[in-house]
Write an enzyme that holds these catalytic residues in place. Structure first.
Site, PDB file in Angstrom:
ATOM      1  N   SER A 107       3.011   8.474   3.464  1.00 26.44           N
ATOM      2  CA  SER A 107       2.777   8.941   4.824  1.00 26.44           C
ATOM      3  C   SER A 107       1.400   8.481   5.267  1.00 26.44           C
ATOM      4  CB  SER A 107       2.873  10.474   4.888  1.00 26.44           C
ATOM      5  OG  SER A 107       2.620  10.932   6.208  1.00 26.44           O
TER       6      SER A 107
ATOM      7  N   HIS B   8       1.243   5.781  13.210  1.00 24.32           N
ATOM      8  CA  HIS B   8       1.846   6.613  12.170  1.00 24.32           C
ATOM      9  C   HIS B   8       2.916   5.800  11.462  1.00 24.32           C
ATOM     10  CE1 HIS B   8       5.666   8.833  11.335  1.00 24.32           C
ATOM     11  NE2 HIS B   8       4.871   9.507  10.528  1.00 24.32           N
TER      12      HIS B   8
END
Length: 293
Positions: free
Chosen positions: A115, A129
């Site tokens: 992540s 992201h």
């Protein structure tokens, strides 16, 4: 049990993490002129994370890598983890509600992934992201993830580059796949209470299980491989651009949208907190500063 497949997936996420960390530190080193170039190049602080089951037994962990106050990155986190054990009641109910078979009777799970969230110093550089993951239960397995661009000051050519790079990496897996995952991202990264998207989109998938583990893993790898060529050229193009207080103000307000989404809607945030993972690692995606008006 897919033991070999789990090992390969976990190793891939770690390799992708290493490649991204090296690339981002390279961006710090090469930023020789323009705003913030007189600062010391940033470096990642790496912390090992551990997770325990309710009975105190080992339940996995990972690496939390965060850079703060760099020349290019104001705050960026690149986390990898491999966790396992039994889901708590809340997470078990959520999985069962999504149609995952067998969750009511057997809550064992295994999950591994990467992540990443980057918040930039220069407001002309877009925030970004990315995450990819594999999830296993005794009755099912699947892949998920994607990446999306979150500029506060939008450039159409940057958006086009980000999307075209992703499309080029997805096309070998099916000519219609990019369109489907782009539409999924547009829906997933929408903020209902603001009636707007949080950025300019990207690609997203979840519950990916075609029955062919190798094919789905290859797709997941290419989603990860698309990230650096989609994002790094945008940073290199914009990091020397001059900005003023109005640009910085726009950045802080936009970060408020990002924080709202991650705290209210993001499935990964909810899962990480519900399964007892390190809260600092789960919430590393939050910006260092934001503003609400």
């Amino acid at each position: 049990m897919l033991d070999d497949e789990k090992t390969r997936a976990s190793a891939w996420f770690r390799q992708l993490r290493d490649d991204i960390v090296a690339s981002f530190e390279g961006l710090e080193d090469s930023h020789a002129s323009g705003p913030f170039s007189d600062m010391a190049p940033g470096r990642f602080e790496v912390t090992e994370t551990k997770r325990q089951s309710d009975d105190g037994s080992d339940a996995g962990g990972g690496l939390m890598s965060v850079m703060r106050g760099g020349r290019v990155f104001e705050k960026v986190g690149v986390n990898v983890s491999t966790v396992y054990g039994s889901l708590g009641e809340q997470a078990q109910r959520a999985m069962a509600a999504r149609g995952i078979p067998g969750m009511e009777s057997d809550p064992r799970f295994w999950a591994s992934g990467i992540s990443l969230v980057a918040h930039m110093q220069n407001p002309h550089c877009p925030a970004v992201h990315m995450n990819t993951r594999m999830f296993w239960t005794p009755h099912a397995w699947w892949f998920g993830g994607g990446s999306d661009l979150n500029p506060c000051l939008e450039y159409d050519e940057d958006t086009a580059h980000f999307h075209s790079t992703q499309k080029a990496h997805l096309d070998p897996h099916g000519s219609d796949l990019y369109d489907r995952l782009k539409a999924w991202a547009d829906e997933y990264f929408y903020i209902p209470h603001r009636n707007r998207a949080r950025g300019v989109g990207g690609i997203f998938m979840d519950d990916r299980n075609t029955g062919d583990w190798e094919a789905d893993f290859a797709l997941t790898q290419d989603i990860g491989r698309a990230f650096l060529p989609a994002f790094v050229p945008l940073v290199e193009k914009r990091r020397e651009t001059a900005f003023d207080e109005t640009h910085k103000d726009a950045q802080l307000v936009h970060r408020g949208l990002y924080a709202e989404y991650n705290l209210v809607y993001d499935r990964g945030t909810k899962f990480g907190l519900a399964t007892g993972h390190d809260a600092n690692a789960v919430l590393m995606s939050l910006p260092p500063f934001a503003k609400w008006v």
